[in-house]
Design a protein around this motif. Structure first.
Motif, mmCIF file in Angstrom:
data_model
loop_
_atom_site.group_PDB
_atom_site.id
_atom_site.type_symbol
_atom_site.label_atom_id
_atom_site.label_comp_id
_atom_site.label_asym_id
_atom_site.label_seq_id
_atom_site.Cartn_x
_atom_site.Cartn_y
_atom_site.Cartn_z
ATOM 1 N N UNK A 101 -84.528 -77.899 17.458
ATOM 2 C CA UNK A 101 -85.679 -77.254 16.828
ATOM 3 C C UNK A 101 -85.620 -77.440 15.314
ATOM 4 N N UNK A 102 -85.808 -78.676 14.861
ATOM 5 C CA UNK A 102 -85.825 -78.958 13.432
ATOM 6 C C UNK A 102 -87.150 -78.476 12.852
ATOM 7 N N UNK A 103 -87.096 -77.765 11.711
ATOM 8 C CA UNK A 103 -88.331 -77.274 11.097
ATOM 9 C C UNK A 103 -88.630 -77.977 9.779
ATOM 10 N N UNK A 104 -87.710 -78.827 9.308
ATOM 11 C CA UNK A 104 -87.953 -79.558 8.075
ATOM 12 C C UNK A 104 -86.697 -80.257 7.615
ATOM 13 N N UNK A 108 -80.952 -83.652 4.835
ATOM 14 C CA UNK A 108 -80.433 -82.525 5.603
ATOM 15 C C UNK A 108 -81.580 -81.930 6.404
ATOM 16 N N UNK A 109 -81.556 -82.172 7.720
ATOM 17 C CA UNK A 109 -82.486 -81.477 8.602
ATOM 18 C C UNK A 109 -82.039 -80.025 8.688
ATOM 19 N N UNK A 110 -82.986 -79.114 8.908
ATOM 20 C CA UNK A 110 -82.578 -77.709 9.028
ATOM 21 C C UNK A 110 -83.409 -76.994 10.076
ATOM 22 N N UNK A 111 -82.810 -75.935 10.597
ATOM 23 C CA UNK A 111 -83.460 -75.101 11.592
ATOM 24 C C UNK A 111 -83.219 -73.642 11.287
ATOM 25 N N UNK A 112 -84.040 -72.781 11.844
ATOM 26 C CA UNK A 112 -83.967 -71.339 11.621
ATOM 27 C C UNK A 112 -83.803 -70.623 12.955
ATOM 28 N N UNK A 113 -82.870 -69.685 12.996
ATOM 29 C CA UNK A 113 -82.675 -68.850 14.193
ATOM 30 C C UNK A 113 -82.542 -69.700 15.449
#
Length: 443
Positions: A191-194, A179-184
């Protein structure tokens, strides 16, 4: 054990987030009466529940029901019997018995979650776990009523442009599900952050929400506000989970296959049928009738969509035309070529004190002037808050006075609504400009 009736012990006080959005338990005032928002689990509404909403709107309000841009429903024009309305909706299973658990159930899925032929993961089991976490964890009830999550299984019918405080999207690397995830941000931004393994999805959601509550000041109700003072790296380092952040993850982008959401839509097995109430507004007869069609020709359920529309699932292809005819007879739009399908409009001055124009009536008039085009391509907003649309439309008309609008065209290089193209337009002037494809408006 029978459900408890509404009592002073479980009825929310009037001061419960008085400035926040409406909810099931908190009915807020508007120019046209009270508003009650019903947050649906993954947009799912059973036909019997549709009947309950229709009956409540008929009995306790003026009969106006709206589909929202986060796949929920709201009843407008509510009278004085708030307790009667709330109790009727709770009895239909449309919300939690504890008021504190209602606000935080903001989880968006594809309307075809678990059914879409393009999906790489059936997100419904994880979605159920996340909703249970949100609703059943008292600490998480401190989140703002606007704090929103999205769980994306790679479906073709998916809204990828709505910003969320946290979004998760299914991806495959090295023959394993992640599961790739992004914030805001939103999946369309890339804009994947992890990423975490799929089996760590619930733990990730819990960790992100608890980390947010640990760090955010009372004024920082949204993730974007916290990230102005807390760098993303520092936020993730404090999650207490092993998060993958190498190049294959950070450079991954969600593919947008852009499946249709109006008319006949393919499922893995059978067909789905998308239908939109004109300008997002359902009459009692429309909702009741759509539920009857779902019972007769589908699986007895409706799925609300972030395009302010409905989707009926598991329709036998042999009866698809008949189902379309029945929905069209109710006044629902079943084709993307219908001019009103092109329009999105907020409540406007008839129902909202902030509205500078009667956007619903103006949108209907404008649709007749400009004809068909891409669904949802023209947005009329009565004020700068842009309540009807969470992302930026290709063309936005921002009201400045009754019947007068400024025209903006979406521009990825500009913030807000985009590039200001013309000011103080009449509807006829706006119609003449919008009759052209939006990509030619600057010619």
């Amino acid at each position: 054990m029978p459900d408890a009736p509404l009592t002073p012990a479980n009825t929310p006080p009037a001061s419960l987030r008085p400035s926040a959005c409406p909810g099931l338990w908190r009915i807020v005032s508007a120019r046209d009466g009270g508003i009650c928002r019903i947050k649906l689990p993954g947009g799912l509404l059973l036909a019997d529940q549709a009947e309950a909403v229709a009956l409540a709107a008929e009995r306790f309000a003026g009969g106006v029901i709206e589909a929202t841009n986060r796949a929920n429903l709201q009843i407008r024009g509510i009278g004085s019997d708030h307790a009667g309305l709330i109790e009727s909706l709770l009895a239909a299973g449309l919300g939690p018995r504890e008021a504190a658990g209602d606000d935080v159930r903001n989880l968006m899925l594809s309307p075809l979650a678990g059914l879409d032929p393009a999906m790489s993961m059936d997100v419904r089991p994880l979605a159920g776990q996340i909703l249970d976490l949100l609703q059943g964890t008292p600490r998480l009830h401190q989140l703002s009523a606007k704090f929103a999550l999205q769980l994306d299984g790679g479906e073709g019918v998916a809204m990828l442009e709505h910003p969320h405080d946290l979004w998760l999207s299914s991806m495959h690397l090295e023959q394993r599900g992640w599961l790739a995830f992004g914030l805001a941000s939103c999946p369309a931004d890339g804009h994947v952050v992890g990423a975490v393994p799929v089996e760590q999805g619930l733990a990730l959601v819990r960790a992100v929400l608890e980390r947010f509550l640990e760090l955010a000041s009372p004024e920082q109700s949204r993730m974007r506000q916290l990230l102005q003072t807390c760098p993303v790296d520092a936020f993730i380092d404090g999650l207490g989970l092993p998060v993958r952040r190498d190049a294959p993850v950070l450079e991954w982008q969600r593919e947008n296959v852009s499946s249709p959401w109006l008319g006949a839509v393919r499922q893995q097995h059978g067909m789905a049928l998308g239908a939109a109430p004109p300008l997002g507004r359902l009459s009692v007869a429309m909702l009741r009738g759509a539920g009857a069609v779902a019972r007769r020709w589908g699986d007895g359920s409706l799925r609300l969509t972030p395009w302010q529309s409905l989707m009926l699932t598991n329709i036998d292809p042999a009866v698809l035309d008949q189902a379309i005819d029945e929905l069209a007879a109710l006044g629902l739009l079943c084709s993307p070529t219908q001019p009103l399908a092109r329009m999105v409009a907020c409540t406007g001055s008839r129902g909202c004190a902030k509205g500078q124009a009667d956007t619903k009536a103006d949108a209907a008039q404008l649709a007749a002037l400009i004809g068909s085009g891409a669904p949802g391509s023209v947005h009329l907003s009565g004020c700068p808050r842009s309540c009807a649309l969470a992302h930026v439309a290709p063309a936005t008309l921002l009201a400045r006075s009754p019947g007068r609008y400024d025209l903006y065209l979406r521009d990825a290089h500009l913030p807000g609504l985009g590039a200001l193209r013309a000011t103080d337009l009449t509807l006829n002037e706006a119609g003449a400009m919008l009759a052209l494809p939006t990509e030619h408006l600057d010619d």
